[in-house]
Design an enzyme around this catalytic site. Structure first.
Site, PDB file in Angstrom:
ATOM      1  N   ASP A 263      40.038 -48.123 -43.663  1.00  0.00           N
ATOM      2  CA  ASP A 263      39.083 -49.180 -44.007  1.00  0.00           C
ATOM      3  C   ASP A 263      37.798 -49.068 -43.186  1.00  0.00           C
ATOM      4  O   ASP A 263      36.832 -49.783 -43.452  1.00  0.00           O
ATOM      5  CB  ASP A 263      39.711 -50.563 -43.826  1.00  0.00           C
ATOM      6  CG  ASP A 263      40.226 -50.800 -42.421  1.00  0.00           C
ATOM      7  OD1 ASP A 263      41.128 -50.057 -41.996  1.00  0.00           O
ATOM      8  OD2 ASP A 263      39.728 -51.707 -41.732  1.00  0.00           O
ATOM      9  N   ASP A 273      30.892 -49.624 -37.858  1.00  0.00           N
ATOM     10  CA  ASP A 273      31.892 -50.551 -37.331  1.00  0.00           C
ATOM     11  C   ASP A 273      32.343 -50.141 -35.929  1.00  0.00           C
ATOM     12  O   ASP A 273      33.442 -49.635 -35.732  1.00  0.00           O
ATOM     13  CB  ASP A 273      33.088 -50.654 -38.278  1.00  0.00           C
ATOM     14  CG  ASP A 273      33.837 -51.976 -38.068  1.00  0.00           C
ATOM     15  OD1 ASP A 273      33.325 -52.838 -37.337  1.00  0.00           O
ATOM     16  OD2 ASP A 273      34.932 -52.135 -38.634  1.00  0.00           O
TER      17      ASP A 273
END
Length: 468
Positions: A263, A273
């Site tokens: 993800d 991220d």
């Protein structure tokens, strides 16, 4: 010299609305007690036509999330699954972020504005949907340094302090809160495809593949690739090329991402991220960034393996719409593509001209051996040996015949390299936390961008996103 992002007029293009009914859920941002602008990326706000926006309006759009003109009417929290440390989890999705807007940059490429810390969503799993200010500061530093080092990374566009006290088990609490906006070429993850495969949504899978090929295009597979005319096969070839180059760029930078779950893998090939990241204090394949990665699954030296494994999970998901054989053929390209990318990027960082694949690969091995022997951090090594200087022993032999790639920037005459080790990161945060002193952060950003100027444009991988 590195080219600056091209100025552009504001041009909204909310292409994601084609898929919105099944790709995400409409959500609202949290109502924060305050919105204090702490960082605005003046290199990239002009690339999306927002450089003339006054800070007060900037804060309304990127702190209160008033819609941008002709853009998404409401934010969209994206749905996805993912392998987290190799364990499949169907209970994830955008839990503290959403897609806020889509725009075109000065080169005509589609860009997403995605948030972090913007409040709870249907996928928050009991979390508070918030981001610590320290986490936002760390992401500014990570994205600036990686961009300077030629890594394909998301950009931190905005950080706004939000006036809440947050409690976290892994840092001193209460701590300050923030909402961040990142700019990237997309937020479609490998986990997005995994979700559709598990739910057997083959029509949606085909539509998502078409969307990715349309808005994040790359070159066609090699002429001899089986199934090269099939959309799913084309997409996998592009993702394999991009992630092989991404893995190589992290290794050359001496960067450890820390959490390489599916993800966290963007099909655009962008690094994003940033949680427990680190830069290497010395060349060490076993170095880990995350305190919770006790087994070293995502250690520095295992990052290429992790990205290859993640490509394999994308191939498995694409099996719902394509045969296995051409997908396997695409996966088998990862290793050779990675080795070519390592050599290409290594030569670029060393500042010498290529002497061909065989010699360049031997030079990489000699440099790694020298770094281990010297106990040097990668940035110190690149500075010391830029243009082939200061080599002795086996490294000097490996560099025989290599020439400097061109006129050198005066940056390379300095005594110490620009680096980003954890002690300096903590010092920058301490100045903000204790004294609300943002000057060390601003000075560091300026210094990092100076490194990027000295390095110039990185070598482009074959699978780079093309204009669409």
């Amino acid at each position: 010299m590195r080219a600056e992002p091209q100025p552009a007029a504001y041009r909204a293009d909310p292409a994601i609305l084609e898929l919105a009914d099944w790709l995400g859920s409409p959500v609202s941002a949290a109502d924060f007690p305050r919105t204090l602008l702490r960082f605005r990326n003046r290199r990239w706000d002009r690339a999306i036509g927002l450089s003339e926006l006054p800070d007060s309006r900037w804060t309304e759009h990127f702190g209160r999330f008033a819609p941008l003109p002709d853009n998404l009417p409401v934010p969209l929290a994206l749905k996805y699954h993912g392998h987290q440390f190799r364990v499949y989890n169907p209970e994830i999705g955008d839990g503290r972020g959403f897609l806020f807007a889509q725009l075109r940059d000065g080169d005509g490429r589609l860009l997403d504005c995605g948030t972090k810390g913007s409040g709870t969503t249907p996928y928050s799993r009991g979390g508070d949907g918030r981001l610590t200010l320290k986490g936002a500061v760390r992401e500014i530093l990570a994205t600036e340094m990686l961009e300077a080092q030629g890594v394909n990374t998301s950009k931190t566009l905005s950080v706004i302090e939000t006036g809440e006290e947050l409690w976290r088990g892994d840092e001193p609490s209460p701590t300050r809160s923030a909402v961040m906006v990142r700019l990237s070429h997309g937020h479609i993850r490998i986990g997005t495809f995994q979700r559709l495969a598990v739910l057997e949504e083959t029509d949606h899978m085909a539509a998502l593949i078409d969307y990715c090929l349309k808005y994040y295009p790359g070159p066609l597979p090699p002429d001899d690739a089986p199934g090269r005319g099939e959309p799913a096969v084309q997409l996998l070839h592009q993702v394999v090329e991009r992630l092989a180059d991404l893995a190589a760029s992290w290794m050359v930078a001496g960067f450890v991402h820390g959490v390489l779950n599916t993800d966290n893998m963007n099909i655009s090939g962008e690094s994003f991220d940033y949680g427990p990241w680190r830069w290497l204090p010395r060349w060490d394949a076993a170095f880990t960034a995350a305190y919770f990665d006790a087994g070293g699954l995502y250690a520095f030296g295992r990052q290429p393996e992790a990205l290859h494994w993640n490509c394999g999970q994308l191939a498995i998901a694409l099996r719902t719409v394509a045969d296995a054989s051409p997908l396997i053929a695409a996966l088998e390209r990862f290793g050779p593509l990675y080795m070519a990318a390592i050599a290409r990027r290594w030569i670029w960082r060393l500042g010498v001209t290529s002497q061909g694949a065989e010699r360049d690969s031997a030079l990489v091995a000699a440099c790694e051996a020298a770094m281990r022997e010297e106990g040097a951090a990668p940035e110190a090594f690149w500075l010391r040996h830029r243009g082939g200087r200061n080599a002795s022993g086996p490294l000097a032999d490996a560099l025989s015949g290599y020439q400097p790639a061109g006129p050198e920037d005066e940056y390379w005459t300095r005594a110490e390299p620009e680096s980003l080790l954890i002690d300096e990161v903590e010092g920058i945060w301490s100045a903000i936390d204790r004294n609300d002193d943002w000057q060390p952060l601003q000075e560091k950003i300026t210094a990092i961008r100076r490194l990027g100027t000295a390095l110039g444009e990185p070598p482009a991988p074959a699978g780079i996103l093309q204009r669409n």
